[in-house]
Design a protein around this motif. Structure first.
Motif, mmCIF file in Angstrom:
data_model
loop_
_atom_site.group_PDB
_atom_site.id
_atom_site.type_symbol
_atom_site.label_atom_id
_atom_site.label_comp_id
_atom_site.label_asym_id
_atom_site.label_seq_id
_atom_site.Cartn_x
_atom_site.Cartn_y
_atom_site.Cartn_z
ATOM 1 N N ASN A 58 0.836 -1.202 0.000
ATOM 2 C CA ASN A 58 0.000 0.000 0.000
ATOM 3 C C ASN A 58 0.876 1.260 0.000
ATOM 4 O O ASN A 58 0.608 2.207 -0.754
ATOM 5 C CB ASN A 58 -0.929 -0.002 1.210
ATOM 6 C CG ASN A 58 -1.834 1.204 1.221
ATOM 7 O OD1 ASN A 58 -2.615 1.398 0.311
ATOM 8 N ND2 ASN A 58 -1.719 2.021 2.253
ATOM 9 N N GLU A 59 1.894 1.278 0.823
ATOM 10 C CA GLU A 59 2.796 2.440 0.883
ATOM 11 C C GLU A 59 3.508 2.641 -0.446
ATOM 12 O O GLU A 59 3.646 3.767 -0.936
ATOM 13 C CB GLU A 59 3.801 2.245 2.019
ATOM 14 C CG GLU A 59 4.685 3.438 2.273
ATOM 15 C CD GLU A 59 3.947 4.660 2.800
ATOM 16 O OE1 GLU A 59 4.480 5.765 2.630
ATOM 17 O OE2 GLU A 59 2.850 4.513 3.368
ATOM 18 N N CYS A 86 1.001 4.128 -2.943
ATOM 19 C CA CYS A 86 0.760 5.554 -2.677
ATOM 20 C C CYS A 86 1.912 6.412 -3.178
ATOM 21 O O CYS A 86 1.705 7.425 -3.849
ATOM 22 C CB CYS A 86 0.550 5.791 -1.181
ATOM 23 S SG CYS A 86 -1.003 5.134 -0.554
ATOM 24 N N ARG A 87 3.121 5.993 -2.850
ATOM 25 C CA ARG A 87 4.297 6.768 -3.277
ATOM 26 C C ARG A 87 4.428 6.795 -4.790
ATOM 27 O O ARG A 87 4.783 7.819 -5.383
ATOM 28 C CB ARG A 87 5.561 6.200 -2.645
ATOM 29 C CG ARG A 87 5.619 6.407 -1.152
ATOM 30 C CD ARG A 87 6.878 5.834 -0.568
ATOM 31 N NE ARG A 87 6.874 5.875 0.886
ATOM 32 C CZ ARG A 87 7.952 5.701 1.628
ATOM 33 N NH1 ARG A 87 9.117 5.449 1.066
ATOM 34 N NH2 ARG A 87 7.866 5.751 2.934
ATOM 35 N N ALA A 108 -4.538 7.867 -10.304
ATOM 36 C CA ALA A 108 -4.902 6.574 -9.717
ATOM 37 C C ALA A 108 -6.043 5.939 -10.501
ATOM 38 O O ALA A 108 -5.997 4.748 -10.834
ATOM 39 C CB ALA A 108 -5.290 6.753 -8.253
#
Length: 106
Positions: A69-70, A73-74, A91
């Motif tokens: 997930n991180e 996002c990045r 996105a």
């Protein structure tokens, strides 16, 4: 009274330290959640099931999900900045979803 002192003495008596192994001696390498996520995602892109399974074993499943997930996002933030587009538009575009109302770029 003697029992009390015996308990204190037992508590404060030095315990033998656990033996410390030198790095690289019969110990598997330690991986962090971000290494696992990066390897897992890269292996998924390459469709390399051996590496996927290996990376999945490096950390707990919930930690791997957090790392992925991180990473997502990045990556979306970096791509939005590169394209000078809103994060949500990028996105949604990556997922093939219809566009949204225009918002400010990141």
């Amino acid at each position: 009274m003697v029992r009390v002192f015996a308990r204190f003495r037992k508590f404060f008596t030095a315990r033998p330290a656990r033996p410390v192994q030198p790095a690289g001696h019969d110990r598997p390498p330690q991986h962090n959640v971000f290494e696992a996520a990066a390897t897992y995602v890269a292996a998924s892109v390459d469709d390399d099931w051996d590496r996927i399974d290996e990376a999945a074993g490096w950390v707990a499943p919930d930690a791997l999900v957090f790392g992925i997930n991180e990473l997502a996002c990045r990556a979306v933030i970096a791509l939005a900045r590169e394209r000078n587009e809103p994060v949500e538009s990028v996105a949604r575009g990556l997922l093939g979803l219809p566009g949204t109302e225009p918002s400010r770029p990141i």
